[in-house]
Design an enzyme around this catalytic site. Structure first.
Site, PDB file in Angstrom:
ATOM      1  CB  VAL A 286     -20.097  53.200  29.408  1.00 59.73           C
ATOM      2  CG1 VAL A 286     -20.857  53.982  28.298  1.00 59.73           C
ATOM      3  CG2 VAL A 286     -18.306  53.841  29.471  1.00 59.73           C
ATOM      4  CE1 TYR A 287     -24.793  55.271  27.226  1.00 62.89           C
ATOM      5  CE2 TYR A 287     -26.945  53.778  27.213  1.00 62.89           C
ATOM      6  CZ  TYR A 287     -25.599  54.446  26.711  1.00 62.89           C
ATOM      7  OH  TYR A 287     -26.037  54.246  24.899  1.00 62.89           O
ATOM      8  CB  SER A 288     -25.443  57.162  33.673  1.00 68.88           C
ATOM      9  OG  SER A 288     -25.819  57.016  34.567  1.00 68.88           O
TER      10      SER A 288
END
Length: 320
Positions: A53-55
């Site tokens: 999920v980054y970023s």
């Protein structure tokens, strides 16, 4: 030689500091990320932590940016066999892309492997719990992925102590791989939740601990000492909650200890974590290579019993 610490009871060994890849694709672009990773590995460190999920939180991003940058660096640098890559699954990438169901994990791991340009992830972590999926189903999926050679070891992060224990019990009962690591929020200011709720579990089961928010969103570096300081940056807004009497006592003590060791408050705060029994590798982030120096120094800073006691007293959260 750099000290190596075992991740839980696994075969993986890491230096006592992890690089937090949440800044990649956000406050550190690809060029900056490459320089940071080069410097990190050159200094003898090897654990790089990221997540699918980054970023995603950055306007215009959709998630996967950090893994993509790390993947490009791995390919260009040829350092894959020298680093331990940790990533995560479970956070919401899209309304139909989240959770810990077998079907989703099997798709998510392929996406992460493609972005990271590697055949396997060393440490694959449950990022957020999924109460709609039985822990057995998730662990069985991880077991299949380990047998397929796509992951080596599993860990967990934002999961309640009860669900961590439930998962560990399920692993023991059914012969599934077990969570070898926990990634909790833990620092000189935020001690109570980990020490009261999670530390008994990590100690009983011999789990490795990779703590995040090691500098309490920069507060423990001493850069946010007033409400005016905190108002200067988005990250500083989070530090507002630390600006109380206890927070001030911690900063004053960090200043005192840093002065006696001719170093910085940030180095002392990280050194306190590195020297805590049961903490394997605190996660730190930087956006410039120069910022890494004081973090590296923290692993060489041997705080004596007197300094540790001062820090423990200043950060004490118990009443009376």
């Amino acid at each position: 030689m750099m000290e190596q610490r075992q991740l839980g009871k696994s075969q993986l060994k890491v230096a006592p500091l992890a690089f937090g890849g949440n800044v990649f694709g956000w406050t550190a672009n690809e060029a900056a990320a490459f320089k940071l990773l080069d410097a990190f590995v050159a200094a003898g460190f090897n654990l790089i932590d990221t997540a699918d999920v980054y970023s995603k939180w950055v306007p215009g991003n959709k998630g996967g940016e950090s893994e993509t940058i790390i993947g490009k660096w791995l390919k260009q640098s040829g350092q894959r066999d020298k680093v331990v890559i940790a990533s995560k699954v479970g956070a919401e990438m899209a309304p139909d892309k989240k959770g810990l169901s077998p079907q989703y994990i099997e798709k998510a791991i392929e996406d992460s492997l493609r972005r990271l340009q590697t055949d396997y992830i060393d440490l694959y972590q449950t990022h957020y719990d999924d109460l709609s999926t039985p822990v057995e189903a998730t662990l069985e999926t991880y077991s299949k992925l380990i047998k397929a050679g796509k992951i080596r070891v599993i860990g967990t992060s934002n999961m309640s102590p009860e669900r961590v224990l439930l998962s560990l019990d399920a692993s023991e009962q059914h012969g599934y791989p077990r969570y070898e690591t926990l990634q909790p929020e833990y620092n000189l200011y935020n001690r109570q939740k980990f020490e009261k709720e999670y530390e008994p579990v990590t100690q009983q089961y011999g789990l490795g601990v990779i703590s995040y928010y090691s500098l309490a969103s920069g507060f423990l570096s001493g850069k946010y000492r007033t409400k005016e300081d905190a108002a200067k940056s988005p990250r500083g807004q989070h530090a507002l909650s630390y600006l109380d009497e206890r927070g001030q006592n911690i900063l004053d003590t960090l200043d005192e200890v840093a002065k006696s060791y001719h170093t910085t408050p940030a180095s002392v705060a990280i050194a306190w974590l590195v020297q805590r029994e049961g903490i394997t590798a605190p996660i730190v982030s930087a956006t410039k290579v120069e910022q890494l120096d004081e973090l590296f120094k923290a692993t060489q800073l041997n705080l004596d019993a007197g300094a540790l006691e001062k820090l423990n007293i200043a950060s004490d959260y118990t009443e009376g």
